[in-house]
Write a protein that holds these residues in place. Structure first.
Motif, mmCIF file in Angstrom:
data_model
loop_
_atom_site.group_PDB
_atom_site.id
_atom_site.type_symbol
_atom_site.label_atom_id
_atom_site.label_comp_id
_atom_site.label_asym_id
_atom_site.label_seq_id
_atom_site.Cartn_x
_atom_site.Cartn_y
_atom_site.Cartn_z
ATOM 1 N N GLY B 228 -6.739 0.661 -18.242
ATOM 2 C CA GLY B 228 -7.102 0.533 -19.653
ATOM 3 C C GLY B 228 -6.859 1.807 -20.449
ATOM 4 N N ARG B 229 -7.269 2.952 -19.892
ATOM 5 C CA ARG B 229 -7.166 4.208 -20.628
ATOM 6 C C ARG B 229 -5.748 4.768 -20.652
ATOM 7 N NH1 ARG B 229 -11.515 6.286 -23.672
ATOM 8 N NH2 ARG B 229 -13.333 5.154 -22.897
ATOM 9 N N LEU B 230 -5.057 4.623 -19.517
ATOM 10 C CA LEU B 230 -3.784 5.329 -19.382
ATOM 11 C C LEU B 230 -2.578 4.393 -19.371
ATOM 12 C CD1 LEU B 230 -4.953 7.703 -16.479
ATOM 13 C CD2 LEU B 230 -5.083 8.136 -18.940
ATOM 14 N N GLY B 231 -2.835 3.095 -19.218
ATOM 15 C CA GLY B 231 -1.715 2.161 -19.151
ATOM 16 C C GLY B 231 -0.901 2.302 -17.870
ATOM 17 N N VAL B 232 -1.579 2.604 -16.754
ATOM 18 C CA VAL B 232 -0.859 2.699 -15.480
ATOM 19 C C VAL B 232 -0.943 1.369 -14.742
ATOM 20 C CG1 VAL B 232 -1.291 5.168 -15.224
ATOM 21 C CG2 VAL B 232 -2.935 3.522 -14.286
ATOM 22 N N GLU B 233 -0.061 1.171 -13.766
ATOM 23 C CA GLU B 233 -0.185 0.031 -12.861
ATOM 24 C C GLU B 233 -1.159 0.428 -11.755
ATOM 25 O OE1 GLU B 233 3.987 -1.399 -11.890
ATOM 26 O OE2 GLU B 233 4.394 0.175 -13.358
ATOM 27 N N THR B 234 -1.766 -0.546 -11.106
ATOM 28 C CA THR B 234 -2.734 -0.184 -10.060
ATOM 29 C C THR B 234 -2.518 -1.018 -8.803
ATOM 30 O OG1 THR B 234 -4.356 -1.798 -10.842
ATOM 31 C CG2 THR B 234 -4.515 0.426 -11.756
ATOM 32 N N ILE B 235 -2.926 -0.444 -7.673
ATOM 33 C CA ILE B 235 -2.938 -1.180 -6.401
ATOM 34 C C ILE B 235 -4.310 -0.966 -5.770
ATOM 35 C CG2 ILE B 235 -1.982 -1.334 -4.070
ATOM 36 C CD1 ILE B 235 0.639 -0.219 -5.140
ATOM 37 N N ASN B 236 -4.946 -2.050 -5.360
ATOM 38 C CA ASN B 236 -6.204 -1.930 -4.631
ATOM 39 C C ASN B 236 -5.890 -1.952 -3.132
ATOM 40 O OD1 ASN B 236 -8.635 -2.355 -3.256
ATOM 41 N ND2 ASN B 236 -9.549 -3.290 -5.077
ATOM 42 N N TYR B 237 -6.080 -0.816 -2.474
ATOM 43 C CA TYR B 237 -5.641 -0.732 -1.074
ATOM 44 C C TYR B 237 -6.512 -1.549 -0.137
ATOM 45 C CZ TYR B 237 -9.194 2.905 -0.135
ATOM 46 O OH TYR B 237 -10.350 3.606 0.020
ATOM 47 N N ALA B 238 -7.713 -1.931 -0.616
ATOM 48 C CA ALA B 238 -8.570 -2.756 0.236
ATOM 49 C C ALA B 238 -8.085 -4.209 0.258
ATOM 50 C CB ALA B 238 -10.007 -2.688 -0.258
ATOM 51 N N GLU B 239 -7.283 -4.575 -0.715
ATOM 52 C CA GLU B 239 -6.823 -5.968 -0.798
ATOM 53 C C GLU B 239 -5.339 -6.123 -0.533
ATOM 54 O OE1 GLU B 239 -7.806 -6.774 -4.824
ATOM 55 O OE2 GLU B 239 -9.963 -6.972 -4.444
ATOM 56 N N THR B 240 -4.598 -5.037 -0.706
ATOM 57 C CA THR B 240 -3.144 -5.138 -0.690
ATOM 58 C C THR B 240 -2.566 -4.172 0.329
ATOM 59 O OG1 THR B 240 -3.356 -5.407 -3.077
ATOM 60 C CG2 THR B 240 -1.123 -5.148 -2.236
ATOM 61 N N ASP B 241 -1.454 -4.542 0.940
ATOM 62 C CA ASP B 241 -0.719 -3.622 1.806
ATOM 63 C C ASP B 241 0.023 -2.637 0.898
ATOM 64 O OD1 ASP B 241 1.247 -2.322 3.278
ATOM 65 O OD2 ASP B 241 1.513 -4.013 4.649
ATOM 66 N N VAL B 242 -0.463 -1.399 0.855
ATOM 67 C CA VAL B 242 0.038 -0.433 -0.124
ATOM 68 C C VAL B 242 1.528 -0.148 0.066
ATOM 69 C CG1 VAL B 242 -0.197 1.943 -0.962
ATOM 70 C CG2 VAL B 242 -2.230 0.632 -0.373
ATOM 71 N N LEU B 243 1.951 0.062 1.312
ATOM 72 C CA LEU B 243 3.353 0.418 1.550
ATOM 73 C C LEU B 243 4.275 -0.705 1.094
ATOM 74 C CD1 LEU B 243 3.167 2.202 5.023
ATOM 75 C CD2 LEU B 243 3.217 3.190 2.723
ATOM 76 N N GLU B 244 3.875 -1.923 1.453
ATOM 77 C CA GLU B 244 4.651 -3.095 1.067
ATOM 78 C C GLU B 244 4.720 -3.199 -0.462
ATOM 79 O OE1 GLU B 244 6.097 -4.799 3.448
ATOM 80 O OE2 GLU B 244 7.047 -6.033 1.890
ATOM 81 N N ALA B 245 3.550 -3.034 -1.099
ATOM 82 C CA ALA B 245 3.482 -3.183 -2.553
ATOM 83 C C ALA B 245 4.339 -2.129 -3.246
ATOM 84 C CB ALA B 245 2.028 -3.071 -3.017
ATOM 85 N N LEU B 246 4.274 -0.874 -2.772
ATOM 86 C CA LEU B 246 5.054 0.184 -3.424
ATOM 87 C C LEU B 246 6.548 -0.050 -3.239
ATOM 88 C CD1 LEU B 246 2.918 3.363 -2.618
ATOM 89 C CD2 LEU B 246 3.336 2.341 -4.866
ATOM 90 N N ARG B 247 6.913 -0.549 -2.071
ATOM 91 C CA ARG B 247 8.317 -0.821 -1.815
ATOM 92 C C ARG B 247 8.817 -1.902 -2.775
ATOM 93 N NH1 ARG B 247 8.008 -2.002 3.625
ATOM 94 N NH2 ARG B 247 7.508 0.135 4.220
ATOM 95 N N GLU B 248 8.000 -2.939 -2.946
ATOM 96 C CA GLU B 248 8.402 -4.023 -3.845
ATOM 97 C C GLU B 248 8.471 -3.559 -5.294
ATOM 98 O OE1 GLU B 248 9.963 -6.626 -3.082
ATOM 99 O OE2 GLU B 248 9.687 -5.765 -1.087
ATOM 100 N N LEU B 249 7.450 -2.777 -5.703
ATOM 101 C CA LEU B 249 7.411 -2.306 -7.096
ATOM 102 C C LEU B 249 8.608 -1.429 -7.447
ATOM 103 C CD1 LEU B 249 3.601 -1.528 -7.445
ATOM 104 C CD2 LEU B 249 4.897 -3.083 -8.908
ATOM 105 N N THR B 250 9.245 -0.857 -6.426
ATOM 106 C CA THR B 250 10.375 0.033 -6.692
ATOM 107 C C THR B 250 11.682 -0.539 -6.130
ATOM 108 O OG1 THR B 250 9.862 1.208 -4.657
ATOM 109 C CG2 THR B 250 8.972 2.141 -6.680
ATOM 110 N N ALA B 251 11.704 -1.840 -5.925
ATOM 111 C CA ALA B 251 12.904 -2.506 -5.399
ATOM 112 C C ALA B 251 13.438 -1.807 -4.159
ATOM 113 C CB ALA B 251 13.986 -2.594 -6.488
ATOM 114 N N GLY B 252 12.513 -1.452 -3.268
ATOM 115 C CA GLY B 252 12.914 -0.929 -1.971
ATOM 116 C C GLY B 252 13.010 0.581 -1.868
ATOM 117 N N ARG B 253 13.069 1.299 -3.021
ATOM 118 C CA ARG B 253 13.298 2.753 -2.936
ATOM 119 C C ARG B 253 12.073 3.523 -2.461
ATOM 120 N NH1 ARG B 253 14.619 1.437 -8.025
ATOM 121 N NH2 ARG B 253 13.000 2.774 -8.915
#
Ligand SMILES: NC(=O)c1ccc[n+]([C@@H]2O[C@H](COP(=O)([O-])OP(=O)(O)OC[C@H]3O[C@@H](n4cnc5c(N)ncnc54)[C@H](O)[C@@H]3O)[C@@H](O)[C@H]2O)c1
Ligand SMILES: [Zn+2]
Ligand SMILES: [Zn+2]
Lengths: 212, 392
Positions: B228-253
């Motif tokens: 809300g304050r900064l307009g960033v995207e977020t990942i909740n690591y307790a619910e999501t596989d962080v590595l997988e999510a970051l890979r997808e968010l950056t098209a694999g990079r």
């Protein structure tokens, strides 16, 4: 030369006194023994000060700063062109007196010999320009030996003068670079006097020695 | 005066203590108006950073009014409203000259501990144990600040106490974290930890040119505040596989830069966490490095991992192979407060960064212990408790 010699001799006095004073504080801290040579313990310690060599020598003319720092414990008396007699007392060690002769060996070299004091001691200090605009390397060599009686009393052996030398170099660096030597001994806390005493003993251990 | 003291692992209490006095020519005495809690305090309170003594006064992120100055103080005057950097720096050594203030040679009067532990002693830090110099902290009515001319900065009029206080620590730390990333514009930056430090790192990365910033935490309120304050995207690591999510968010990079703003009490889900926690509790490892492992695994090849979360000793299962073979740049350190504070005050004054929202829980000093409890448990959406020693 004479005036430079005088300033420089003060630096020597500062080291002698600091080493003397540190002795009392550092007492009873012993680990592996330093190197020995002909019955003398020998250590080499250096520290880098972020000031040009001339400024390091020039620093010692600032009487006020010196008084605030180290030289208040010492008096200096000129013997001849390059020799000085230094009398220093050790406030922590119950006013023990040290007498030393300081010789200016060259524009950047100085040596001293303790002529009367609890520990036989001689030392040398040399100033070298540090590489890469890093200022001045102060390199010191300290040799000491203690008589059998003092050794028996555990008053002077092992590492003490070495620890004291390291602390002295650190103090000199701090004085040169900042004009002060910090101390947090009297900062407020929620401790009662007894706990504060115990904490001061720990402070001492954390202040003395280490690497310069 | 009243002060919040450490009374043993996990125990805090407000006590009557003596007032500080000028002890060296460069000292100033500051009447503390606002003094914040910080994630580092938790490491100290919980006994993970060593050398705390019973009775030590905590607190290192603060602002207030100068009430006394030592004879050598020139720039700072009695009556100035100032913010003070947590790190003590002498201003006269090579490290200070080259603006690496947290590495100052002369500001830790008790350097032996860290010299033995780390090979050399970095700068002293106010209110941060006897390993960092044994200075009394700012959770008190008054504090002595050594080298006042170097460490204190007058603050712009009109910026509230509870906002400018973060220019002391959370902001410069966040800024340095982003600065380490060497951003040129257009990068994707991931930030572990949505505490005060992580949020300021995220904002700084945006200002320094990151195109996308992704903040990772498990606390939904903190993630929502960051979004809300900064307009960033977020990942909740307790619910999501962080590595997988970051890979997808950056098209694999993978993110170009990964900022770690969590520290040695990093939390995780799953069996490796149980293993780390057990080892740390038994003091077989001093630090829990879960988020760093993740940051290294997530980072793109040749990217930068910037660590500002605090670590004290040894870690286990550090993925050095990943860091080496992916040719990562690792940057880390305690923040160089004095280097960044003037610039950050300018940015606060023009409204480019507004850290005031971090002060979710203002309270009187007397409630300090409670304030820390709320902060530690992250109750009630707490980002930072800010103590007011002058309040009744
Ligand atoms: N380098 C410096 O100079 C400096 C200065 C200030 C603070 N710090 C350090 O920065 C760190 C953060 O400080 P803070 O005040 O923001 O603390 P904080 O406790 O408010 O925030 C830490 C956050 O990390 C989250 N977290 C825990 N495990 C995580 C994981 N595995 N992945 C992602 N997030 C996780 C927590 O949920 C919490 O929101 C601490 O280690 C603190 O010591 C460093
Ligand atoms: Zn902090
Ligand atoms: Zn310095």
């Amino acid at each position: 030369m004479t005036s430079n010699g005088a300033r420089w001799a003060l630096a020597g006095a500062a080291t002698v006194t600091a080493v003397g004073v540190g002795r009392a504080v550092a007492r009873r801290r012993r680990r592996h023994q330093p190197e020995r040579e002909d019955g003398w313990y020998v250590v080499h310690r250096g520290i880098t000060v972020d000031r040009p060599v001339d400024a390091v020598i020039g620093f010692w003319t600032d009487r006020e700063r010196l008084d605030r720092g180290l030289a208040e414990w010492a008096t200096l008396e000129q013997v001849d062109d390059n020799r000085w007699r230094c009398v220093a007392s050790d406030p922590v060690g119950g006013g023990t007196e040290w007498r030393a002769e300081i010789t200016v060996d060259g524009p950047r070299r100085l040596s001293w010999r303790v002529t009367a004091g609890p520990v036989a001691q001689r030392g040398r200090v040399e100033l070298l320009p540090a590489p890469q605009d890093r200022g001045t390397e102060i390199r010191a060599e300290l040799r000491w030996r203690s008589g059998p009686v003092r050794r028996m009393l555990g008053l002077a052996g092992g590492h003490e003068p070495d620890l004291a030398l390291r602390s002295a170099l650190r103090r000199i660096k701090s004085l040169l670079e900042t004009g002060q030597v910090l101390d947090t001994r009297h900062d407020p806390s929620g401790r009662d006097p007894k706990q504060e005493q115990a904490t001061d003993r720990i402070r001492e251990q954390l202040m003395v020695g280490g690497r310069p | 005066m009243r002060a919040l003291c450490w009374e043993g692992v996990g125990k805090l209490a407000v006590r009557d203590v003596p007032e500080p006095a000028i002890r060296a020519a460069g000292d100033i005495i500051v009447k503390v108006k606002a003094s914040s809690v910080c994630g580092s305090d938790l490491h100290l309170i919980n006994g993970y950073l060593p050398a705390m003594r019973e009775g030590d006064i905590l607190g290192h992120e603060f602002m207030g009014e100068v009430v006394e100055t030592g004879p050598d103080v020139r720039r700072i005057k009695v009556g100035d409203r100032v913010v003070v950097g947590s790190v003590v720096a002498c201003g006269g050594c090579w490290y200070c000259r080259t603006e690496q203030y947290s590495l100052c040679d002369n500001s830790n009067p008790q350097p032996v501990f860290t010299e033995k532990l780390w090979g050399h002693s970095p700068a002293g830090i106010l209110g941060y144990s006897h390993a960092a110099g044994g200075y009394s902290g700012s959770h008190a009515e008054y504090i002595r600040v050594p080298f006042g001319d170097v460490g204190a900065f007058t603050v712009p009029d009109g910026v509230p106490d509870d906002s400018v206080v973060f220019a002391s620590d959370a902001m410069p730390t966040g800024w340095m974290a982003a600065d380490f990333c060497g951003l040129k514009g257009g990068e994707v930056v991931a930030v572990w930890g949505a505490g005060g430090v992580g949020q300021m790192a995220a904002r700084s990365a945006q200002i320094l040119g990151a195109e996308r910033v992704i903040v990772i935490d498990r606390l939904p309120e903190r993630l929502a505040t960051a979004a809300g304050r900064l307009g960033v995207e977020t990942i909740n690591y307790a619910e999501t596989d962080v590595l997988e999510a970051l890979r997808e968010l950056t098209a694999g990079r993978g993110p170009d830069a990964c900022i770690e703003a969590v520290g040695m009490e990093s939390h995780d889900v799953g069996p490796i966490y149980a293993y780390d926690k057990a080892k740390q509790t038994a003091r077989l490892q001093s630090d829990r490095p879960t988020s760093i492992r993740q940051a290294i695994m997530a980072c793109r090849k040749g990217g930068t991992v910037s660590i500002v979360g605090v670590y004290g000793g040894l870690v286990d299962k550090f993925p050095l192979g990943a860091a080496m073979n992916k040719a990562l740049v690792l940057r880390m350190g305690q923040m160089h407060a004095q280097r960044y504070i003037p610039m950050l005050l300018d940015r606060i004054a023009v409204g480019e960064i507004d850290p005031g929202y971090l002060a979710t829980h203002p309270m009187p000093l007397e409630q300090g212990a409670k304030g820390y409890e709320i902060f530690e448990k992250k109750e009630d959406g707490c980002l930072r408790t800010v103590l007011h020693p002058q309040a009744a």
